[in-house]
Motif scaffolding. Structure first.
Motif, PDB file in Angstrom:
ATOM      1  N   GLU A 136       0.840  -1.199   0.000  1.00  0.00           N
ATOM      2  CA  GLU A 136       0.000   0.000   0.000  1.00  0.00           C
ATOM      3  C   GLU A 136       0.877   1.252   0.000  1.00  0.00           C
ATOM      4  OE1 GLU A 136      -2.601   0.646   3.310  1.00  0.00           O
ATOM      5  OE2 GLU A 136      -3.770   2.126   2.169  1.00  0.00           O
ATOM      6  N   GLN A 137       0.549   2.188  -0.873  1.00  0.00           N
ATOM      7  CA  GLN A 137       1.318   3.431  -0.973  1.00  0.00           C
ATOM      8  C   GLN A 137       0.545   4.551  -0.289  1.00  0.00           C
ATOM      9  OE1 GLN A 137       4.451   3.451  -2.394  1.00  0.00           O
ATOM     10  NE2 GLN A 137       4.175   1.243  -2.615  1.00  0.00           N
ATOM     11  N   THR A 138       1.171   5.204   0.670  1.00  0.00           N
ATOM     12  CA  THR A 138       0.566   6.304   1.418  1.00  0.00           C
ATOM     13  C   THR A 138       1.578   7.445   1.489  1.00  0.00           C
ATOM     14  OG1 THR A 138       1.452   5.555   3.523  1.00  0.00           O
ATOM     15  CG2 THR A 138      -0.698   4.645   2.879  1.00  0.00           C
ATOM     16  N   LEU A 139       1.113   8.593   1.958  1.00  0.00           N
ATOM     17  CA  LEU A 139       2.060   9.709   2.135  1.00  0.00           C
ATOM     18  C   LEU A 139       3.204   9.290   3.051  1.00  0.00           C
ATOM     19  CD1 LEU A 139       0.254  13.150   2.664  1.00  0.00           C
ATOM     20  CD2 LEU A 139       1.989  12.568   0.954  1.00  0.00           C
ATOM     21  N   ALA A 140       2.858   8.527   4.112  1.00  0.00           N
ATOM     22  CA  ALA A 140       3.886   8.111   5.068  1.00  0.00           C
ATOM     23  C   ALA A 140       4.878   7.146   4.430  1.00  0.00           C
ATOM     24  CB  ALA A 140       3.231   7.472   6.292  1.00  0.00           C
ATOM     25  N   SER A 141       4.361   6.164   3.667  1.00  0.00           N
ATOM     26  CA  SER A 141       5.282   5.169   3.091  1.00  0.00           C
ATOM     27  C   SER A 141       6.152   5.796   2.007  1.00  0.00           C
ATOM     28  CB  SER A 141       4.505   3.961   2.548  1.00  0.00           C
ATOM     29  OG  SER A 141       3.747   4.317   1.411  1.00  0.00           O
ATOM     30  N   VAL A 142       5.559   6.677   1.207  1.00  0.00           N
ATOM     31  CA  VAL A 142       6.344   7.341   0.163  1.00  0.00           C
ATOM     32  C   VAL A 142       7.386   8.256   0.813  1.00  0.00           C
ATOM     33  CG1 VAL A 142       6.231   8.962  -1.779  1.00  0.00           C
ATOM     34  CG2 VAL A 142       4.543   7.128  -1.593  1.00  0.00           C
ATOM     35  N   GLY A 143       6.978   8.944   1.895  1.00  0.00           N
ATOM     36  CA  GLY A 143       7.929   9.791   2.630  1.00  0.00           C
ATOM     37  C   GLY A 143       9.088   8.977   3.175  1.00  0.00           C
ATOM     38  N   ASP A 144       8.781   7.804   3.732  1.00  0.00           N
ATOM     39  CA  ASP A 144       9.846   6.940   4.270  1.00  0.00           C
ATOM     40  C   ASP A 144      10.807   6.513   3.158  1.00  0.00           C
ATOM     41  OD1 ASP A 144       8.754   7.107   6.775  1.00  0.00           O
ATOM     42  OD2 ASP A 144       7.807   5.119   6.724  1.00  0.00           O
ATOM     43  N   PHE A 145      10.208   6.166   2.000  1.00  0.00           N
ATOM     44  CA  PHE A 145      11.029   5.718   0.866  1.00  0.00           C
ATOM     45  C   PHE A 145      11.957   6.850   0.408  1.00  0.00           C
ATOM     46  CE2 PHE A 145      11.511   5.678  -3.783  1.00  0.00           C
ATOM     47  CZ  PHE A 145      12.228   4.509  -3.945  1.00  0.00           C
ATOM     48  N   VAL A 146      11.388   8.033   0.212  1.00  0.00           N
ATOM     49  CA  VAL A 146      12.200   9.152  -0.292  1.00  0.00           C
ATOM     50  C   VAL A 146      13.280   9.519   0.727  1.00  0.00           C
ATOM     51  CG1 VAL A 146      12.129  11.600  -0.947  1.00  0.00           C
ATOM     52  CG2 VAL A 146      10.410  10.008  -1.849  1.00  0.00           C
ATOM     53  N   ARG A 147      12.931   9.517   2.004  1.00  0.00           N
ATOM     54  CA  ARG A 147      13.912   9.835   3.052  1.00  0.00           C
ATOM     55  C   ARG A 147      15.077   8.832   3.010  1.00  0.00           C
ATOM     56  NH1 ARG A 147      10.541   9.603   6.849  1.00  0.00           N
ATOM     57  NH2 ARG A 147       9.774  11.716   6.623  1.00  0.00           N
ATOM     58  N   ALA A 148      14.729   7.568   2.840  1.00  0.00           N
ATOM     59  CA  ALA A 148      15.770   6.525   2.796  1.00  0.00           C
ATOM     60  C   ALA A 148      16.653   6.687   1.557  1.00  0.00           C
ATOM     61  CB  ALA A 148      15.118   5.141   2.802  1.00  0.00           C
ATOM     62  N   MET A 149      16.041   7.054   0.442  1.00  0.00           N
ATOM     63  CA  MET A 149      16.826   7.253  -0.791  1.00  0.00           C
ATOM     64  C   MET A 149      17.802   8.419  -0.617  1.00  0.00           C
ATOM     65  SD  MET A 149      16.018   5.026  -3.095  1.00  0.00           S
ATOM     66  CE  MET A 149      15.745   3.832  -1.824  1.00  0.00           C
ATOM     67  N   ILE A 150      17.302   9.514  -0.024  1.00  0.00           N
ATOM     68  CA  ILE A 150      18.158  10.695   0.156  1.00  0.00           C
ATOM     69  C   ILE A 150      19.325  10.367   1.096  1.00  0.00           C
ATOM     70  CG2 ILE A 150      18.218  13.029   1.157  1.00  0.00           C
ATOM     71  CD1 ILE A 150      15.288  13.364   0.126  1.00  0.00           C
ATOM     72  N   ALA A 151      19.048   9.536   2.113  1.00  0.00           N
ATOM     73  CA  ALA A 151      20.083   9.226   3.115  1.00  0.00           C
ATOM     74  C   ALA A 151      21.116   8.234   2.591  1.00  0.00           C
ATOM     75  CB  ALA A 151      19.422   8.659   4.376  1.00  0.00           C
ATOM     76  N   SER A 152      20.756   7.456   1.581  1.00  0.00           N
ATOM     77  CA  SER A 152      21.647   6.382   1.145  1.00  0.00           C
ATOM     78  C   SER A 152      22.726   6.886   0.199  1.00  0.00           C
ATOM     79  CB  SER A 152      20.837   5.294   0.430  1.00  0.00           C
ATOM     80  OG  SER A 152      21.725   4.379  -0.167  1.00  0.00           O
ATOM     81  N   PRO A 153      23.990   6.514   0.451  1.00  0.00           N
ATOM     82  CA  PRO A 153      25.042   6.899  -0.489  1.00  0.00           C
ATOM     83  C   PRO A 153      25.010   6.068  -1.769  1.00  0.00           C
ATOM     84  CG  PRO A 153      25.964   5.592   1.307  1.00  0.00           C
ATOM     85  CD  PRO A 153      24.506   5.779   1.626  1.00  0.00           C
TER      86      PRO A 153
END
Ligand SMILES: CC(C)(COP(=O)(O)OP(=O)(O)OC[C@H]1O[C@@H](n2cnc3c(N)ncnc32)[C@H](O)[C@@H]1OP(=O)(O)O)[C@@H](O)C(=O)NCCC(=O)NCCS
Length: 188
Positions: free
Chosen positions: A47-64
């Motif tokens: 399921e895609q929600t604002l929270a799950s998409v936010g978590d995904f984008v945050r993880a992408m930004i944090a990952s080298p």
């Protein structure tokens, strides 16, 4: 994200820039929930929600090892989709490239092709990667053509690999080697 990735990459019409948390919006979530858009995306299984998409984008930004870009179009730089290179597999100098164009009004205008060209040049010339791979569902003609147009070659076909409901579909494998930038099949 590599520091060099803070420079937007632009072909004069299509621009890709590093994603930011400001890009996480109800529109972005709606794109991923749209059955026509997500039919060939693995994101459809959760399921895609604002929270799950936010978590995904945050993880992408944090990952080298992940480089997620917003694809933007026109003078107003409207966000129409995303493209990613990653994860980077350092021992092999390899990474996957994946994308979606969520804004249907942007389909069929060469946006995917342009974004793939831009991120591929970035991945090879800035990140120093040796090879890029992309996996495409067999029936996803638009995506397959976009990778071919961007200079990728089809390297494989896995028969009846994915399930779309009860239907078994092939998986197509595409690849772009760094040397392809300097051959006749080069990215223009
Ligand atoms: C598939 C997708 C990436 C194509 O993006 P796009 O910007 O419309 O693609 P382009 O305009 O660069 O088109 C590339 C080629 O594919 C063709 N094409 C695009 N969509 C098509 C479709 N649905 N069916 C058949 N051909 C299609 C274009 O006509 C063009 O062909 P040409 O090179 O002969 O002129 C986009 O529709 C999308 O993101 N869909 C939803 C998510 C998805 O499938 N992502 C890819 C997962 S691998």
């Amino acid at each position: 994200m590599n520091s060099a990735a803070t420079i937007p990459l632009n072909d004069g019409r299509v621009l890709i820039r590093p994603i930011s948390m400001d890009d996480v919006s109800p529109t972005y979530v709606d794109w991923l929930r749209d059955p026509e858009i997500n039919q060939y995306l693995e994101t459809r299984h959760t399921e895609q929600t604002l929270a799950s998409v936010g978590d995904f984008v945050r993880a992408m930004i944090a990952s080298p090892d992940q480089h997620l870009f917003a694809i933007c179009l026109g003078p107003e730089q409207r966000h129409v989709g995303n493209i990613r290179v990653g994860p980077v597999k350092h021992p092999h100098g390899l990474a996957d490239v994946s994308l979606f164009i969520g804004d249907r009004s942007a389909w069929g205008q060469g946006v995917a092709t342009a974004a793939i060209k831009l991120i591929s040049r970035f991945a090879i010339e800035t990140l120093g990667l040796r090879k890029l791979n992309a996996g495409v569902y067999g029936p996803n003609t638009g995506s397959a053509k976009a990778f071919l147009r961007a200079g990728y070659q089809q390297e494989g076909l896995r028969r009846r690999h994915y399930l779309m409901g009860s239907e078994m579909v092939d998986a197509l494998e595409f690849g772009l080697c760094a040397e392809d930038l300097d051959t006749k099949r080069q990215i223009p």
